[in-house]
Design an enzyme around this catalytic site. Structure first.
Site, mmCIF file in Angstrom:
data_model
loop_
_atom_site.group_PDB
_atom_site.id
_atom_site.type_symbol
_atom_site.label_atom_id
_atom_site.label_comp_id
_atom_site.label_asym_id
_atom_site.label_seq_id
_atom_site.Cartn_x
_atom_site.Cartn_y
_atom_site.Cartn_z
ATOM 1 N N ASN A 1 -5.078 3.508 8.501
ATOM 2 C CA ASN A 1 -5.481 3.261 9.896
ATOM 3 C C ASN A 1 -5.312 4.566 10.666
ATOM 4 O O ASN A 1 -4.189 4.949 10.992
ATOM 5 C CB ASN A 1 -4.586 2.150 10.471
ATOM 6 C CG ASN A 1 -4.814 1.946 11.956
ATOM 7 O OD1 ASN A 1 -5.789 2.440 12.524
ATOM 8 N ND2 ASN A 1 -3.919 1.197 12.596
ATOM 9 N N TRP A 2 -6.422 5.228 10.922
ATOM 10 C CA TRP A 2 -6.343 6.538 11.604
ATOM 11 C C TRP A 2 -6.042 6.395 13.087
ATOM 12 O O TRP A 2 -5.795 7.377 13.759
ATOM 13 C CB TRP A 2 -7.654 7.314 11.434
ATOM 14 C CG TRP A 2 -8.005 7.662 10.023
ATOM 15 C CD1 TRP A 2 -7.318 7.339 8.885
ATOM 16 C CD2 TRP A 2 -9.153 8.425 9.589
ATOM 17 N NE1 TRP A 2 -7.966 7.841 7.766
ATOM 18 C CE2 TRP A 2 -9.088 8.510 8.184
ATOM 19 C CE3 TRP A 2 -10.214 9.024 10.250
ATOM 20 C CZ2 TRP A 2 -10.055 9.176 7.424
ATOM 21 C CZ3 TRP A 2 -11.177 9.690 9.512
ATOM 22 C CH2 TRP A 2 -11.094 9.771 8.107
ATOM 23 N N LYS A 3 -6.132 5.195 13.600
ATOM 24 C CA LYS A 3 -5.947 4.941 15.037
ATOM 25 C C LYS A 3 -6.849 5.857 15.870
ATOM 26 O O LYS A 3 -7.921 6.242 15.412
ATOM 27 C CB LYS A 3 -4.473 5.090 15.432
ATOM 28 C CG LYS A 3 -3.538 4.291 14.532
ATOM 29 C CD LYS A 3 -2.190 4.116 15.130
ATOM 30 C CE LYS A 3 -1.266 3.471 14.123
ATOM 31 N NZ LYS A 3 0.010 3.107 14.678
ATOM 32 N N HIS B 1 -3.947 -5.918 15.484
ATOM 33 C CA HIS B 1 -2.894 -4.901 15.379
ATOM 34 C C HIS B 1 -1.973 -5.047 16.593
ATOM 35 O O HIS B 1 -2.426 -5.365 17.692
ATOM 36 C CB HIS B 1 -3.531 -3.512 15.331
ATOM 37 C CG HIS B 1 -2.546 -2.448 14.962
ATOM 38 N ND1 HIS B 1 -1.619 -1.966 15.852
ATOM 39 C CD2 HIS B 1 -2.340 -1.790 13.795
ATOM 40 C CE1 HIS B 1 -0.875 -1.049 15.249
ATOM 41 N NE2 HIS B 1 -1.296 -0.919 13.996
ATOM 42 N N GLU C 1 -0.725 -2.999 18.494
ATOM 43 C CA GLU C 1 -1.113 -2.170 19.645
ATOM 44 C C GLU C 1 -2.218 -2.857 20.452
ATOM 45 O O GLU C 1 -2.272 -2.734 21.672
ATOM 46 C CB GLU C 1 -1.553 -0.781 19.155
ATOM 47 C CG GLU C 1 -0.352 0.031 18.666
ATOM 48 C CD GLU C 1 -0.660 1.052 17.588
ATOM 49 O OE1 GLU C 1 -1.845 1.363 17.362
ATOM 50 O OE2 GLU C 1 0.305 1.531 16.958
ATOM 51 N N GLU D 1 3.328 -6.263 9.698
ATOM 52 C CA GLU D 1 3.734 -5.010 10.320
ATOM 53 C C GLU D 1 4.781 -5.292 11.392
ATOM 54 O O GLU D 1 4.434 -5.591 12.553
ATOM 55 C CB GLU D 1 2.536 -4.323 10.982
ATOM 56 C CG GLU D 1 1.412 -3.990 10.028
ATOM 57 C CD GLU D 1 0.570 -2.833 10.555
ATOM 58 O OE1 GLU D 1 0.478 -1.832 9.858
ATOM 59 O OE2 GLU D 1 0.055 -2.933 11.673
ATOM 60 N N GLY E 1 5.215 3.405 13.573
ATOM 61 C CA GLY E 1 5.267 4.729 14.201
ATOM 62 C C GLY E 1 6.664 5.164 14.609
ATOM 63 O O GLY E 1 6.813 6.118 15.365
ATOM 64 N N SER F 1 5.688 2.634 9.208
ATOM 65 C CA SER F 1 6.350 3.864 8.743
ATOM 66 C C SER F 1 6.401 3.979 7.225
ATOM 67 O O SER F 1 7.376 4.477 6.665
ATOM 68 C CB SER F 1 7.749 3.979 9.355
ATOM 69 O OG SER F 1 7.647 4.045 10.757
ATOM 70 N N GLY G 1 -0.372 4.063 8.808
ATOM 71 C CA GLY G 1 -0.821 4.717 10.035
ATOM 72 C C GLY G 1 -0.678 6.225 9.913
ATOM 73 O O GLY G 1 -1.519 6.904 9.332
ATOM 74 N N GLY G 2 0.419 6.761 10.445
ATOM 75 C CA GLY G 2 0.617 8.219 10.512
ATOM 76 C C GLY G 2 0.332 8.941 9.215
ATOM 77 O O GLY G 2 -0.363 9.975 9.194
HETATM 78 C C1 PEP Z 1 0.024 0.965 11.769
HETATM 79 O O1 PEP Z 1 -0.130 1.256 12.935
HETATM 80 O O2 PEP Z 1 -0.732 0.117 11.234
HETATM 81 C C2 PEP Z 1 1.090 1.618 11.035
HETATM 82 C C3 PEP Z 1 1.553 1.039 9.975
HETATM 83 O O3 PEP Z 1 1.540 2.808 11.561
HETATM 84 P P1 PEP Z 1 2.638 3.780 10.938
HETATM 85 O O4 PEP Z 1 2.410 3.856 9.449
HETATM 86 O O5 PEP Z 1 2.422 5.107 11.605
HETATM 87 O O6 PEP Z 1 3.971 3.183 11.247
#
Ligand code: PEP
Length: 256
Positions: A9-11, A98, A100, A170, A176, A216, A237-238
Site C-alpha cells: 500500500n503506497w498510500k 483502511h 486512515e 491491521e 506506521g 509496521s 505500508g512504509g
Molecule cells: C498500512 O497502512 O496498511 C500499513 C500496514 O502501514 P505500515 O506498514 O507503514 O505500518
C-alpha cells in the site's frame, strides 16, 4: 494449503517520476525471483495505476490494486473513482476500510459494505481492513471491535461473493508506528476472524479465505509474523516504498 499474499500500500506517496523508478526497480527485482510462490499485489495511488497495469508478462509478476473506490456505480459523484472504472484498467483488487479512511474520511461500516458490494459486482476482490485502536486493545475489547467490523462490512455477502474477499487485520496502533503486533497477538486475531468466517460460511470458505497482517511489517519481522498458521501474508505500508525491502518480504513469504 493457502499461498501467501504480500500486498503493498503506497498510500499518498511519491511523485510520478519516483513511482516510475520504484516500478522499474520492483520489476527488476521480481523478475530475478524465478520461483516466487507468493502472490504480489501492488496498490499505488490512482494516477499511477496505469504504470503498473500497462505491462504484459509471460509470467504474472504481480496483480494491481487500488487503495479506495466509490460506493457508487457511476454518475454525478465528482472526484470519485468507481470499481467499474478500475476494472476497465485491469485492476483486480481494492483496499476497503483502511483505518486512515475510517478515521480521516469518516467511512462507516454501512458505507464500506456498499463499496464491497460494488467491487464484487465488478468481479473485483476487496482487501477489507479491520483492526482495533490502542485503547480498545488495552480495555480488552479488540476481539469484539473486529468482530463487529467483519460482520457489518462483509457478512451480508453470500458465500460466492464472500469467496472473492481478502481480509487484512491491521491493529491501528501498529500502523506506521514501528510497533508490530507480536506473532501471538496476530495469530490470536487471525484465528478469531477465521473462526467467525467458519461459523457463518462453513469450513470450505474459512479454510480458503486469506487473512493478511498489516502494521509496521518489514523485512526484519515478516517471517516471524507470516509463519503463524492463520496469517496468510501481509499488507505492507512504509516498507512497500523500498523495492529491496518489499521484495525481501515477498521472498520470505514465498519460503514459508
Ligand atoms: C498500512 O497502512 O496498511 C500499513 C500496514 O502501514 P505500515 O506498514 O507503514 O505500518
Amino acid at each position: 494449503m493457502r499461498n501467501k499474499i504480500v500486498a503493498g500500500n503506497w498510500k499518498m506517496n511519491l511523485s510520478f517520476n519516483e513511482a516510475q523508478e520504484l516500478v522499474d526497480e520492483l520489476l527488476d527485482r521480481l523478475e530475478e525471483q524465478e520461483d516466487l510462490k507468493c502472490e504480489v499485489i501492488l496498490c499505488p495511488p490512482f494516477p499511477y495505476l496505469e504504470l503498473l497495469t500497462d505491462f504484459e508478462f509471460d509470467v504474472q509478476l504481480y496483480n494491481v490494486g487500488a487503495q479506495n473506490c466509490a460506493a457508487y456505480e457511476k454518475g454525478a459523484y465528482t472526484g470519485e473513482v468507481s470499481p467499474s472504472m478500475l476494472k476497465s484498467l485491469d485492476v483486480d483488487y481494492c483496499i476497503v476500510g483502511h483505518s486512515e479512511r475510517r478515521k480521516y474520511f469518516n467511512e462507516t461500516d454501512a458505507m464500506l459494505a456498499e463499496k464491497v458490494n460494488r467491487l464484487v459486482e465488478n468481479e473485483m476482490s476487496p482487501i477489507f481492513c479491520v483492526g482495533e485502536l490502542l485503547e480498545e486493545r488495552e480495555s480488552n475489547r479488540h476481539l469484539e471491535v473486529v468482530r463487529q467490523q467483519v460482520e457489518q462490512g462483509l457478512f451480508h455477502l453470500n458465500a460466492e461473493a464472500f469467496g472473492k474477499v481478502l481480509i487484512a487485520y491491521e491493529p491501528v496502533w501498529a500502523i506506521g508506528t514501528g510497533k508490530t503486533a507480536t506473532p501471538d497477538q496476530a495469530q490470536e486475531m487471525h484465528a478469531f476472524i477465521r473462526d467467525l468466517v467458519r461459523k457463518k460460511y462453513g469450513d470450505k470458505v474459512a479454510d480458503k479465505i486469506r487473512i493478511l497482517y498489516g502494521g509496521s511489517c518489514n523485512a526484519g519481522n515478516a517471517t516471524a509474523v507470516f509463519s503463524q498458521p492463520d496469517v496468510d501474508g501481509g499488507l505492507i505500508g512504509g516498507a512497500s516504498l523500498k523495492a529491496e525491502d518489499f521484495v525481501s518480504i515477498c521472498i520470505q513469504a514465498s519460503q514459508l
